[in-house]
Design an enzyme around this catalytic site. Structure first.
Site, short mmCIF file in Angstrom:
data_model
loop_
_atom_site.label_atom_id
_atom_site.label_comp_id
_atom_site.label_asym_id
_atom_site.label_seq_id
_atom_site.Cartn_x
_atom_site.Cartn_y
_atom_site.Cartn_z
N ALA A 117 48.24 42.48 30.56
CA ALA A 117 47.27 43.04 31.50
C ALA A 117 45.95 43.29 30.78
O ALA A 117 45.95 43.67 29.61
CB ALA A 117 47.80 44.35 32.09
N PRO A 118 44.82 43.04 31.43
CA PRO A 118 43.51 43.28 30.79
C PRO A 118 43.48 44.64 30.11
O PRO A 118 43.86 45.65 30.70
CB PRO A 118 42.54 43.20 31.97
CG PRO A 118 43.19 42.23 32.90
CD PRO A 118 44.67 42.52 32.79
N CYS A 119 43.03 44.65 28.84
CA CYS A 119 43.25 45.82 27.99
C CYS A 119 42.06 46.74 27.80
O CYS A 119 42.18 47.76 27.14
CB CYS A 119 43.74 45.36 26.61
SG CYS A 119 42.53 44.35 25.71
N GLN A 120 40.89 46.46 28.36
CA GLN A 120 39.74 47.32 28.11
C GLN A 120 39.98 48.79 28.47
O GLN A 120 39.55 49.67 27.74
CB GLN A 120 38.50 46.81 28.85
CG GLN A 120 37.77 45.70 28.14
CD GLN A 120 38.42 44.34 28.38
OE1 GLN A 120 39.46 44.26 29.03
NE2 GLN A 120 37.83 43.29 27.87
N PHE A 151 42.41 50.54 27.99
CA PHE A 151 43.26 51.23 27.03
C PHE A 151 42.73 51.17 25.61
O PHE A 151 43.32 51.73 24.70
CB PHE A 151 44.67 50.61 27.01
CG PHE A 151 45.12 50.01 28.30
CD1 PHE A 151 44.97 50.70 29.49
CD2 PHE A 151 45.69 48.75 28.33
CE1 PHE A 151 45.39 50.14 30.67
CE2 PHE A 151 46.11 48.20 29.52
CZ PHE A 151 45.96 48.90 30.69
#
Length: 341
Positions: free
Chosen positions: A82-85, A87
């Site tokens: 999943a897109p991690c920005q 976190f």
């Protein structure tokens, strides 16, 4: 000798296909990737033959929609990053709460719906600090999966950067674990030394992806005074701004070193000012092709159709968010090893 089983996978949040490409190299057949970004479709399908790009919001996908991509499979594998920005350490100070983990929760929903035989999730280590990660683990326990997770240093698996990632593996078939690190380490020179020189802001005549953003006159002077592995403290006094002195991140405006791993390749690698993304020798930031190589994409990976020019900032986002191909291959090898254990 064990009969070869048909292991088919679907890749959620597939982007330009780093995870898919590595799984395929390991011997797993990836039949489809799901992502919302229209501009990833050509790159994904061009480089990953026989894998279908499903351009759709994950929230609109039911596991039943994916079943046709598992037709004939002995073992169904569901993977994703999943897109991690939301976190990452770079955005943690403005993080707004659990609602930002909706895409991870969609992954959980699809696991509950389909109960695939094997699951792999790759993400930033910071995800482990939040409730949604515990929810992920609890779901696996409730559904009877054996699972493991660890923080992986990519450098220990032959990837030439200081990237650390969370890798989770789960199986309904028995125990599963990540294969051991390799002894051989790689550095920047192993991947970039052979590329032709390009001038500031120019594109290679042989490779449209070997292109970097043009530096301003001031930054061109700064990089000329920058040493490999050094900081802005190497510059003459008139080149230094107060914002540099106040920065908690001294590696900004830095050069990489030939004989060391690169820093983590982020979505900002195209900007010389945002990290140690300066070329070790040439007076420019690293190119799209160089970043892709440091993410262990093969040098034949196509990033544009025909003579269509590369949009460097867009490609930086896709390459920085990608799972390194070699790490994906390690994940695939680990899955196959667990199947035949």
């Amino acid at each position: 000798m064990a009969v070869r089983k048909k292991i088919y996978a679907v890749d959620l949040f597939c982007g330009i296909g780093g995870l898919t490409h590595g799984l395929k190299k390991s011997g797993i057949r990836v039949n489809a990737g799901v992502d919302i970004e229209k501009s990833c479709k050509y790159i994904y399908e061009k480089n990953n033959k026989n894998a279908k790009y499903i351009e759709k919001d994950i929230r609109e996908i039911k596991f039943g929609d994916l079943l046709k991509y598992y037709t004939g499979a002995d073992i169904k594998v569901l993977v994703g990053c999943a897109p991690c920005q939301p976190f990452s350490s770079h955005t943690r100070r403005t993080f707004s709460g659990e609602k930002d983990f909706s895409l991870v929760k969609e992954f959980i929903r699809l696991i509950k719906e389909g109960k695939p035989d094997i699951i792999s999730m790759e993400n930033v280590p910071g995800l482990m600090r939040y409730k949604v990660f515990n929810e992920f683990i609890e779901t696996l326990d409730d559904l009877g999966y054996k699972h493991c997770h660890e923080i992986v240093s990519c450098f220990e698996y032959g990837i030439p950067q200081k990237r650390k990632r969370l890798v989770l593996l789960a199986s309904k078939l028995g125990n599963i674990s990540l294969v051991a690190p390799i002894k051989k380490r790689a550095v920047v020179a192993d991947y970039l030394k052979q590329l032709p020189q390009i001038d500031n802001g120019q594109q290679s005549s042989d490779d449209s992806a070997h292109v970097a953003i043009r530096l301003t006159d001031m930054n061109l002077e700064r990089i000329k005074q920058s040493k490999p592995g050094g900081t802005w403290k190497d510059w003459e006094a008139q080149m230094i701004c107060k914002c540099h002195e106040d920065s908690y991140y001294p590696a900004s405006y830095g050069r990489m070193q030939w004989d060391a791993p690169a820093p983590t390749i982020t979505t900002q690698f195209c900007y010389y000012s945002t990290g140690r993304f300066g070329h070790p020798e040439q007076n420019r930031a690293i190119s799209v092709r160089e970043a892709a190589l440091l993410q262990t994409f093969p040098n034949t990976y196509k990033f544009s159709q025909g003579n269509k020019p590369i949009v460097v900032r867009e490609m930086a986002k896709y390459i920085g968010n990608a799972v390194p191909v070699k790490l994906a291959e390690v994940i695939g090898t680990s899955i196959i090893k667990s199947v035949y254990a």
